[in-house]
Motif scaffolding. Structure first.
Motif, PDB file in Angstrom:
ATOM      1  N   ASN A 137       0.830  -1.207   0.000  1.00 20.58           N
ATOM      2  CA  ASN A 137       0.000   0.000   0.000  1.00 20.58           C
ATOM      3  C   ASN A 137       0.876   1.273   0.000  1.00 20.58           C
ATOM      4  OD1 ASN A 137      -1.812   2.069   0.479  1.00 20.58           O
ATOM      5  ND2 ASN A 137      -2.952   0.961   2.051  1.00 20.58           N
ATOM      6  N   THR A 165       2.595  -1.659  -8.073  1.00 19.30           N
ATOM      7  CA  THR A 165       1.608  -0.727  -7.519  1.00 19.30           C
ATOM      8  C   THR A 165       1.874   0.681  -8.048  1.00 19.30           C
ATOM      9  OG1 THR A 165       1.247  -2.001  -5.491  1.00 19.30           O
ATOM     10  CG2 THR A 165       0.784   0.346  -5.376  1.00 19.30           C
ATOM     11  N   ILE A 293      -8.017   0.506   0.433  1.00 22.28           N
ATOM     12  CA  ILE A 293      -7.112   1.003  -0.599  1.00 22.28           C
ATOM     13  C   ILE A 293      -7.690   2.288  -1.168  1.00 22.28           C
ATOM     14  CG2 ILE A 293      -5.970   0.442  -2.792  1.00 22.28           C
ATOM     15  CD1 ILE A 293      -5.219  -1.433  -0.398  1.00 22.28           C
ATOM     16  N   THR A 297      -5.254   4.553  -6.043  1.00 22.23           N
ATOM     17  CA  THR A 297      -4.161   3.590  -6.056  1.00 22.23           C
ATOM     18  C   THR A 297      -4.514   2.402  -6.938  1.00 22.23           C
ATOM     19  OG1 THR A 297      -3.296   4.160  -3.864  1.00 22.23           O
ATOM     20  CG2 THR A 297      -2.900   1.918  -4.617  1.00 22.23           C
ATOM     21  N   MET A 299      -3.522  -1.197  -7.204  1.00 16.54           N
ATOM     22  CA  MET A 299      -2.862  -2.055  -6.216  1.00 16.54           C
ATOM     23  C   MET A 299      -2.309  -3.322  -6.856  1.00 16.54           C
ATOM     24  SD  MET A 299      -2.382  -2.032  -2.915  1.00 16.54           S
ATOM     25  CE  MET A 299      -1.999  -3.198  -1.606  1.00 16.54           C
TER      26      MET A 299
END
Ligand SMILES: *Cc1c(COP(=O)(O)O)cnc(C)c1O
Length: 398
Positions: A137, A165, A293, A297, A299
């Motif tokens: 993350n 990511t 999340i 983003t 991921m």
């Protein structure tokens, strides 16, 4: 619960296919087992993915962090701000250089360092911020970046869990002055053992390149190495300009990485499907907190970690983990806090209570089986078993 409800479901499992076998065989047959074209290609692939100009392959993520730290001239007397909620290597790499890790507590939602606490921890001795993208993350990375710029210190990105990511279209690996990936078999991409330093800073890349190779000069010509097929000249091969290490990645390991990188998009997509299946199956569970999340983003999932809500104790979480294992379901307690590891307590006098948010979270997390071949049926089985085990804890609470 019936014992035969599920077959064994591992916590993690590498996704190795025909392309990996083919390229590893190619490396084996090439006669060149170190410092060759596979390492070059792997470096280019990972650097491109991370949006960086340079990639320097090394034999582990931990070695990569060590070299990044050394290349930034971090050493005794320096402080490096980092998270207590991570795999131990992120903090150990600071200790390797003789510098002192300064831990700051995390935010419960993202499990990454609280940016306000990072800012407050800065002293005249602070040389860098070593930020970890926990479980992949990238939350607050842009804020750490701004703090580091303002304070004129380096941001080192431990992106070992975040290959692929992106946050607002910026790929992980490109937030810091330098980023480090890891390729242990439980990561999104594996080389068996391996790591990669990525940066836009040519000087820093060259320093790392030299230090991974026993401090050899940067510009020794290939063909001069004893691993080549042509008659080697050892003139520069045995010249050592600085303190170096043997942190090289072999061609065999790099071949595995090249194959994995070619398949990266499909690996990420597959992992997203598994994560989505878990989320749709567990969303709304009364006693579980799921990963959150940011919508901005993209991921690349490393692991799938849920946590019991705040009323649960470490003992209750332990019983749930043991229950899952008794049902042949692999699971993990990612992460026990670094500052409470025996070595850190003895060496630095850390005590429970110093980083209460990290400690509270670390007592309640449950890493569920997570890999590319997990079937919807297996996910169902994991969730059902988890639910029954939590229910059992609730019964005994009354
Ligand atoms: C995997 C990982 C590393 C590197 O581990 P190696 O086993 O040395 O490749 C470093 N930091 C974090 C946060 C990791 O998850």
């Amino acid at each position: 619960m019936r014992r035969d409800m599920c077959h064994e479901i591992p916590l993690s499992r590498p996704d190795i296919g025909a392309l990996e076998e083919q390229l590893v065989l190619q490396a084996l047959r090439s006669g060149r087992l170190s410092i060759g074209p596979m390492v070059d290609e792997f470096e280019q692939q990972v650097a491109a993915r991370a949006g960086c100009r340079f990639g320097v392959a090394v034999n582990s993520g931990t070695s990569g962090l060590h070299l990044a730290m050394r290349a930034l001239n971090i050493g005794p007397g320096d402080q490096v701000i980092t998270t207590p909620f991570s795999f131990i290597a992120s903090s150990n790499a600071i200790l390797f250089t003789g510098a002192t890790p300064v831990f700051v507590d995390i935010c419960p939602r993202t499990m990454n360092m609280d940016p306000a606490k990072v800012e407050r921890a800065i002293t005249p001795k602070t040389k860098a911020i070593l930020a970890v993208e926990t479980f992949g993350n990238p939350a607050y990375m842009d804020q750490y970046r701004a703090i580091a710029a303002r304070q004129e210190i380096a941001l080192i990105e431990d992106c070992c869990e975040a290959l692929g990511t992106r946050h607002r279209e910026r790929p992980c690996g490109s937030f810091g002055r330098v980023g480090v990936f890891g390729f242990y078999p439980n990561k999104q991409v594996t080389t068996g053992e391996g790591g990669m330093i990525v940066t836009d800073d040519e000087r820093l890349a060259e320093l790392c390149r030299s230090m991974r190779n026993q401090g050899r000069p940067l510009h020794w010509r290939s063909g001069q190495t004893p691993s080549g097929t042509s008659a080697p000249s050892f003139a520069s091969w045995l010249k050592h300009e600085r303190l170096g290490y043997n942190y090289r990645l072999s061609e065999i390991n790099a071949a595995l990485g090249v194959a994995q990188m070619r398949r990266l998009d499909s690996i990420i997509e597959r992992r997203q499907q598994v994560a989505e299946q878990y989320i749709s199956r567990l969303a709304g569970h009364r006693h579980l907190i799921l990963p959150t999340i940011d919508p901005e983003t993209f991921m690349s999932w490393f692991v799938f970690v849920v946590r019991l809500e705040a009323s649960y104790t470490a003992e209750e979480r332990e019983r749930v983990l043991n229950g899952l294992r008794a049902h042949d379901i692999g699971c993990g307690d990612y992460f026990p806090c670094i500052h409470l590891q025996p070595f850190y307590r003895e060496q630095f006098g850390f005590e429970p209570g110093m980083f209460p948010i990290a400690e509270s979270l670390s007592h309640r997390t449950i890493a569920l089986p997570f890999h590319n071949e997990l079937s919807p049926r297996e996910i169902d089985c994991v969730c059902q078993t988890l639910d029954l085990l939590i229910g059992r804890e609730n019964l005994s609470k009354r």
